[in-house]
Motif scaffolding. Structure first.
Motif, PDB file in Angstrom:
ATOM      1  N   SER A  56     -28.317  27.975  10.375  1.00 39.26           N
ATOM      2  CA  SER A  56     -27.894  28.469   9.139  1.00 39.26           C
ATOM      3  C   SER A  56     -26.870  27.492   8.240  1.00 39.26           C
ATOM      4  O   SER A  56     -25.678  27.943   8.162  1.00 39.26           O
ATOM      5  CB  SER A  56     -28.262  29.557   9.182  1.00 39.26           C
ATOM      6  OG  SER A  56     -27.712  29.800   7.015  1.00 39.26           O
ATOM      7  N   ASP A 116     -26.609  23.064  -0.827  1.00 40.03           N
ATOM      8  CA  ASP A 116     -27.865  24.271  -1.261  1.00 40.03           C
ATOM      9  C   ASP A 116     -28.318  24.801  -0.032  1.00 40.03           C
ATOM     10  O   ASP A 116     -29.117  24.629   0.998  1.00 40.03           O
ATOM     11  CB  ASP A 116     -28.741  22.919  -1.760  1.00 40.03           C
ATOM     12  CG  ASP A 116     -30.034  24.148  -2.658  1.00 40.03           C
ATOM     13  OD1 ASP A 116     -30.668  24.823  -2.094  1.00 40.03           O
ATOM     14  OD2 ASP A 116     -30.801  23.264  -2.933  1.00 40.03           O
ATOM     15  N   THR A 117     -27.865  26.747  -0.450  1.00 36.94           N
ATOM     16  CA  THR A 117     -28.425  27.419   1.040  1.00 36.94           C
ATOM     17  C   THR A 117     -29.860  27.772   0.827  1.00 36.94           C
ATOM     18  O   THR A 117     -30.068  27.079   2.201  1.00 36.94           O
ATOM     19  CB  THR A 117     -27.680  28.535   0.735  1.00 36.94           C
ATOM     20  OG1 THR A 117     -26.150  28.494   0.579  1.00 36.94           O
ATOM     21  CG2 THR A 117     -27.905  29.891   1.993  1.00 36.94           C
ATOM     22  N   PRO A 118     -30.588  27.725  -0.041  1.00 40.84           N
ATOM     23  CA  PRO A 118     -32.241  27.566   0.485  1.00 40.84           C
ATOM     24  C   PRO A 118     -32.285  27.291   1.062  1.00 40.84           C
ATOM     25  O   PRO A 118     -33.365  26.746   1.712  1.00 40.84           O
ATOM     26  CB  PRO A 118     -31.904  27.833  -1.011  1.00 40.84           C
ATOM     27  CG  PRO A 118     -31.715  28.214  -1.948  1.00 40.84           C
ATOM     28  CD  PRO A 118     -30.497  28.124  -1.315  1.00 40.84           C
ATOM     29  N   LYS A 119     -32.205  25.888   0.558  1.00 40.91           N
ATOM     30  CA  LYS A 119     -33.152  24.542   1.447  1.00 40.91           C
ATOM     31  C   LYS A 119     -31.820  24.235   2.446  1.00 40.91           C
ATOM     32  O   LYS A 119     -32.555  22.878   3.111  1.00 40.91           O
ATOM     33  CB  LYS A 119     -33.128  23.030   0.393  1.00 40.91           C
ATOM     34  CG  LYS A 119     -33.847  23.343  -0.831  1.00 40.91           C
ATOM     35  CD  LYS A 119     -33.852  22.218  -1.915  1.00 40.91           C
ATOM     36  CE  LYS A 119     -34.168  22.168  -3.084  1.00 40.91           C
ATOM     37  NZ  LYS A 119     -34.231  20.910  -3.723  1.00 40.91           N
ATOM     38  N   ASN A 120     -30.793  24.640   3.632  1.00 40.37           N
ATOM     39  CA  ASN A 120     -30.517  24.966   4.501  1.00 40.37           C
ATOM     40  C   ASN A 120     -29.656  22.622   3.896  1.00 40.37           C
ATOM     41  O   ASN A 120     -29.904  22.073   5.136  1.00 40.37           O
ATOM     42  CB  ASN A 120     -31.022  24.790   5.936  1.00 40.37           C
ATOM     43  CG  ASN A 120     -30.421  25.688   6.528  1.00 40.37           C
ATOM     44  OD1 ASN A 120     -29.472  26.045   6.036  1.00 40.37           O
ATOM     45  ND2 ASN A 120     -30.262  25.265   7.615  1.00 40.37           N
ATOM     46  N   SER A 152     -25.290  28.519   5.775  1.00 34.95           N
ATOM     47  CA  SER A 152     -24.843  30.480   5.076  1.00 34.95           C
ATOM     48  C   SER A 152     -23.969  30.526   5.923  1.00 34.95           C
ATOM     49  O   SER A 152     -23.170  31.728   6.049  1.00 34.95           O
ATOM     50  CB  SER A 152     -25.676  30.856   4.642  1.00 34.95           C
ATOM     51  OG  SER A 152     -26.599  31.480   5.966  1.00 34.95           O
TER      52      SER A 152
END
Lengths: 117, 109
Positions: free
Chosen positions: A28, A71-75, A30
């Protein structure tokens, strides 16, 4: 197994903005233990650090032209380099930077970006 | 800005020999130094971090030493796959930035 993959145009015109994306799989983006950044290598030359996410400090020679975002949702994370010239022609690598050591431990395969009209 | 100077620029040795590569910093970087190996057409590979630590999977023939301004990468007995370009890299804590040396090419004699 962590994998990083760069993508983006291989040819950019002088004075335009170079835009690259790095897609991370196997971890991840994040995680607070790591930073995600960019390093480049002009043809036949050495490595030049550009910068990493979460920091306002980039390579002083590029500082005013560099934007690195996540872009965390898209990694994914991305690089934008504005007002490019032929001197920005290079293989661009995305890479994971350790937050607790000097290690830049995982690298993408690199993508060649040529600046030419 | 901290400048890293590597020497020699080119090192010619034979398989089985010992290789000693040097990296000197323009000011102290404590132990915040790493070494990478790069082969043609490939991304760099991390060999040593924090001056002397080897990541998992790096053979024990690779070792790093030094602190402050003078660092050494030693390859105890060269194997055919070790002939490549080697870079040192430092990290400053504040402001958080990195820089690389210009590289040492290790070639087969």
């Amino acid at each position: 197994q962590l994998h990083l993959q760069e993508s983006g145009p291989g040819l950019v015109k002088p004075s335009e903005t170079l835009s690259l994306t790095c897609t991370v799989s196997g971890a991840s983006i994040s995680s607070r233990r790591f930073f995600w950044g960019w390093i480049r290598q002009p043809p036949g030359k050495g490595l030049e650090w550009i910068g990493y996410s979460g920091s306002t400090f980039h390579n002083p020679s590029l500082q005013s032209r560099v934007t690195i975002s996540v872009d965390t949702p898209k990694n994914q994370f991305s690089l934008k380099l504005s007002s490019v010239t032929a001197a920005d022609t290079a293989v661009y690598y995305c890479a994971r930077h350790s937050g607790t050591s000097t290690a830049v431990d995982y690298w993408g395969q690199g993508t060649l970006v040529t600046v030419s009209s | 800005e901290i400048v890293l100077t590597q020497s020699p620029a080119t090192l010619s040795l034979s398989p089985g020999e010992r290789a000693t590569l040097s990296c000197r910093a323009s000011q102290s970087v404590s132990s915040d130094l790493a070494w990478y190996q790069q082969k043609p057409g490939q991304a760099p590979r991390l060999l040593i971090y924090d001056a002397s630590n080897r990541p998992t999977g790096i053979p024990p023939r690779f070792s790093g030493s030094g602190s402050g301004t003078d660092f050494t990468l030693t390859i105890s007995s060269l194997e055919a796959e070790d002939f490549a370009v080697y870079y040192c890299q430092q990290r400053t804590n504040w402001p958080p930035m990195y820089s690389f040396g210009q590289g040492t090419k290790l070639e087969i004699k």
